[in-house]
Design a protein around this motif. Structure first.
Motif, PDB file in Angstrom:
ATOM      1  N   THR A  14     -74.779  31.167 -61.894  1.00 20.68           N
ATOM      2  CA  THR A  14     -73.520  31.761 -61.424  1.00 20.68           C
ATOM      3  C   THR A  14     -72.487  31.777 -62.545  1.00 20.68           C
ATOM      4  O   THR A  14     -71.816  32.792 -62.772  1.00 20.68           O
ATOM      5  CB  THR A  14     -72.971  30.977 -60.216  1.00 20.68           C
ATOM      6  N   ILE A  15     -72.359  30.666 -63.245  1.00 18.63           N
ATOM      7  CA  ILE A  15     -71.396  30.572 -64.349  1.00 18.63           C
ATOM      8  C   ILE A  15     -71.770  31.550 -65.459  1.00 18.63           C
ATOM      9  O   ILE A  15     -70.894  32.239 -66.011  1.00 18.63           O
ATOM     10  CB  ILE A  15     -71.310  29.118 -64.865  1.00 18.63           C
ATOM     11  N   LEU A  16     -73.053  31.630 -65.773  1.00 20.35           N
ATOM     12  CA  LEU A  16     -73.515  32.573 -66.796  1.00 20.35           C
ATOM     13  C   LEU A  16     -73.168  34.015 -66.405  1.00 20.35           C
ATOM     14  O   LEU A  16     -72.616  34.776 -67.204  1.00 20.35           O
ATOM     15  CB  LEU A  16     -75.026  32.422 -66.994  1.00 20.35           C
ATOM     16  N   LEU A  17     -73.475  34.382 -65.167  1.00 22.25           N
ATOM     17  CA  LEU A  17     -73.172  35.739 -64.701  1.00 22.25           C
ATOM     18  C   LEU A  17     -71.669  35.987 -64.639  1.00 22.25           C
ATOM     19  O   LEU A  17     -71.190  37.072 -64.994  1.00 22.25           O
ATOM     20  CB  LEU A  17     -73.806  35.985 -63.333  1.00 22.25           C
ATOM     21  N   ALA A  18     -70.920  34.988 -64.184  1.00 17.87           N
ATOM     22  CA  ALA A  18     -69.462  35.138 -64.104  1.00 17.87           C
ATOM     23  C   ALA A  18     -68.875  35.374 -65.490  1.00 17.87           C
ATOM     24  O   ALA A  18     -67.994  36.221 -65.667  1.00 17.87           O
ATOM     25  CB  ALA A  18     -68.836  33.902 -63.463  1.00 17.87           C
ATOM     26  N   PHE A  19     -69.376  34.658 -66.490  1.00 10.11           N
ATOM     27  CA  PHE A  19     -68.908  34.849 -67.856  1.00 10.11           C
ATOM     28  C   PHE A  19     -69.251  36.257 -68.347  1.00 10.11           C
ATOM     29  O   PHE A  19     -68.395  36.958 -68.898  1.00 10.11           O
ATOM     30  CB  PHE A  19     -69.529  33.796 -68.787  1.00 10.11           C
ATOM     31  N   LEU A  20     -70.486  36.665 -68.127  1.00 13.50           N
ATOM     32  CA  LEU A  20     -70.934  37.989 -68.555  1.00 13.50           C
ATOM     33  C   LEU A  20     -70.093  39.107 -67.928  1.00 13.50           C
ATOM     34  O   LEU A  20     -69.577  39.979 -68.632  1.00 13.50           O
ATOM     35  CB  LEU A  20     -72.411  38.170 -68.183  1.00 13.50           C
ATOM     36  N   PHE A  21     -69.929  39.049 -66.619  1.00  9.64           N
ATOM     37  CA  PHE A  21     -69.165  40.087 -65.932  1.00  9.64           C
ATOM     38  C   PHE A  21     -67.670  40.003 -66.238  1.00  9.64           C
ATOM     39  O   PHE A  21     -66.986  41.033 -66.299  1.00  9.64           O
ATOM     40  CB  PHE A  21     -69.399  40.031 -64.419  1.00  9.64           C
ATOM     41  N   SER A  22     -67.159  38.804 -66.443  1.00  7.51           N
ATOM     42  CA  SER A  22     -65.735  38.659 -66.785  1.00  7.51           C
ATOM     43  C   SER A  22     -65.424  39.274 -68.145  1.00  7.51           C
ATOM     44  O   SER A  22     -64.411  39.950 -68.322  1.00  7.51           O
ATOM     45  CB  SER A  22     -65.320  37.184 -66.778  1.00  7.51           C
ATOM     46  N   MET A  23     -66.307  39.045 -69.109  1.00  8.75           N
ATOM     47  CA  MET A  23     -66.115  39.652 -70.436  1.00  8.75           C
ATOM     48  C   MET A  23     -66.200  41.178 -70.343  1.00  8.75           C
ATOM     49  O   MET A  23     -65.401  41.887 -70.962  1.00  8.75           O
ATOM     50  CB  MET A  23     -67.142  39.122 -71.427  1.00  8.75           C
ATOM     51  N   GLY A  47     -58.684  55.861 -67.114  1.00  5.42           N
ATOM     52  CA  GLY A  47     -58.216  55.352 -65.822  1.00  5.42           C
ATOM     53  C   GLY A  47     -59.362  54.884 -64.945  1.00  5.42           C
ATOM     54  O   GLY A  47     -59.282  53.838 -64.288  1.00  5.42           O
ATOM     55  N   THR A  48     -60.419  55.645 -64.943  1.00  4.59           N
ATOM     56  CA  THR A  48     -61.609  55.276 -64.170  1.00  4.59           C
ATOM     57  C   THR A  48     -62.249  54.027 -64.766  1.00  4.59           C
ATOM     58  O   THR A  48     -62.687  53.135 -64.030  1.00  4.59           O
ATOM     59  CB  THR A  48     -62.624  56.438 -64.170  1.00  4.59           C
ATOM     60  N   PHE A  49     -62.272  53.942 -66.082  1.00  6.81           N
ATOM     61  CA  PHE A  49     -62.833  52.796 -66.781  1.00  6.81           C
ATOM     62  C   PHE A  49     -62.092  51.520 -66.379  1.00  6.81           C
ATOM     63  O   PHE A  49     -62.711  50.499 -66.076  1.00  6.81           O
ATOM     64  CB  PHE A  49     -62.734  53.045 -68.289  1.00  6.81           C
ATOM     65  N   ARG A  50     -60.773  51.599 -66.334  1.00 11.16           N
ATOM     66  CA  ARG A  50     -59.962  50.442 -65.937  1.00 11.16           C
ATOM     67  C   ARG A  50     -60.217  50.082 -64.472  1.00 11.16           C
ATOM     68  O   ARG A  50     -60.338  48.912 -64.122  1.00 11.16           O
ATOM     69  CB  ARG A  50     -58.483  50.718 -66.183  1.00 11.16           C
ATOM     70  N   MET A  51     -60.332  51.080 -63.593  1.00 16.95           N
ATOM     71  CA  MET A  51     -60.582  50.809 -62.175  1.00 16.95           C
ATOM     72  C   MET A  51     -61.943  50.133 -61.985  1.00 16.95           C
ATOM     73  O   MET A  51     -62.084  49.245 -61.144  1.00 16.95           O
ATOM     74  CB  MET A  51     -60.519  52.111 -61.367  1.00 16.95           C
ATOM     75  N   ILE A  52     -62.918  50.538 -62.770  1.00 21.51           N
ATOM     76  CA  ILE A  52     -64.230  49.888 -62.718  1.00 21.51           C
ATOM     77  C   ILE A  52     -64.086  48.412 -63.094  1.00 21.51           C
ATOM     78  O   ILE A  52     -64.708  47.538 -62.489  1.00 21.51           O
ATOM     79  CB  ILE A  52     -65.243  50.612 -63.642  1.00 21.51           C
ATOM     80  N   GLY A  53     -63.239  48.122 -64.070  1.00 24.09           N
ATOM     81  CA  GLY A  53     -62.975  46.736 -64.462  1.00 24.09           C
ATOM     82  C   GLY A  53     -62.343  45.929 -63.344  1.00 24.09           C
ATOM     83  O   GLY A  53     -62.691  44.759 -63.137  1.00 24.09           O
ATOM     84  N   VAL A  54     -61.420  46.547 -62.603  1.00 22.56           N
ATOM     85  CA  VAL A  54     -60.788  45.871 -61.464  1.00 22.56           C
ATOM     86  C   VAL A  54     -61.837  45.538 -60.406  1.00 22.56           C
ATOM     87  O   VAL A  54     -61.892  44.413 -59.888  1.00 22.56           O
ATOM     88  CB  VAL A  54     -59.651  46.745 -60.869  1.00 22.56           C
ATOM     89  N   ILE A  55     -62.683  46.509 -60.088  1.00 22.58           N
ATOM     90  CA  ILE A  55     -63.744  46.292 -59.097  1.00 22.58           C
ATOM     91  C   ILE A  55     -64.685  45.189 -59.576  1.00 22.58           C
ATOM     92  O   ILE A  55     -65.082  44.311 -58.797  1.00 22.58           O
ATOM     93  CB  ILE A  55     -64.512  47.604 -58.841  1.00 22.58           C
ATOM     94  N   GLU A  56     -65.001  45.215 -60.840  1.00 22.82           N
ATOM     95  CA  GLU A  56     -65.917  44.228 -61.410  1.00 22.82           C
ATOM     96  C   GLU A  56     -65.341  42.817 -61.318  1.00 22.82           C
ATOM     97  O   GLU A  56     -66.020  41.888 -60.871  1.00 22.82           O
ATOM     98  CB  GLU A  56     -66.205  44.602 -62.868  1.00 22.82           C
ATOM     99  N   ILE A  57     -64.084  42.633 -61.702  1.00 23.81           N
ATOM    100  CA  ILE A  57     -63.497  41.295 -61.686  1.00 23.81           C
ATOM    101  C   ILE A  57     -63.313  40.782 -60.259  1.00 23.81           C
ATOM    102  O   ILE A  57     -63.528  39.595 -59.985  1.00 23.81           O
ATOM    103  CB  ILE A  57     -62.178  41.219 -62.517  1.00 23.81           C
ATOM    104  N   LEU A  58     -62.951  41.671 -59.330  1.00 25.54           N
ATOM    105  CA  LEU A  58     -62.828  41.255 -57.931  1.00 25.54           C
ATOM    106  C   LEU A  58     -64.185  40.836 -57.365  1.00 25.54           C
ATOM    107  O   LEU A  58     -64.281  39.843 -56.636  1.00 25.54           O
ATOM    108  CB  LEU A  58     -62.217  42.364 -57.087  1.00 25.54           C
TER     109      LEU A  58
END
Length: 128
Positions: A14-23, A47-58
């Motif tokens: 979980t920590i490994l994946l969280a780090f990967l997706f957070s970066m 704009g779409t790229f940033r929104m994908i980042g928001v979805i990813e971090i959530l």
């Protein structure tokens, strides 16, 4: 594997994946130049790229929190499904994204044993 070892392994993954997706999300949220160039090549606007980042971090936050972990895992799995589709559409290798997808499934099954049992029962009932 003992319950303790399973739990520890689940949290390490979980920590490994969280780090990967957070970066990855951080690159999108900050509109990292390298990431933006790669996204542009795929036809993704800033704009779409940033929104994908928001979805990813959530999704990552939901995945890490035990109470919402299953929902977060399903969101990350869906997210990676989109990544696989994008890679296929643009004739890029899917090996890396499929590996991450499998890692998410494995981690979710270790952290949430009931999810793993349900998937196995579903497979036995409907596939074999």
């Amino acid at each position: 594997m003992s319950q303790k070892a399973t739990a520890i392994t689940g949290w390490i993954l979980t920590i490994l994946l969280a780090f990967l997706f957070s970066m990855s999300a951080l690159m999108k949220l900050t509109l990292n130049e390298t990431g933006l160039v790669q996204a542009s090549a795929l036809g993704i606007e800033a704009g779409t790229f940033r929104m994908i980042g928001v979805i990813e971090i959530l999704s990552v936050i939901l995945f890490v929190v035990p109470r919402t972990g299953v929902a977060g895992a399903l969101l990350l799995i869906a997210y990676m499904g989109g990544a696989i589709a994008t890679h296929v559409q643009h004739q890029q290798s899917v090996a890396g994204v499929v590996l991450i997808e499998v890692l998410i499934w494995l981690t979710a099954s270790l952290r949430f044993p009931e999810l793993g049992r349900r998937l196995i029962r579903y497979g036995e009932k409907n596939l074999g």
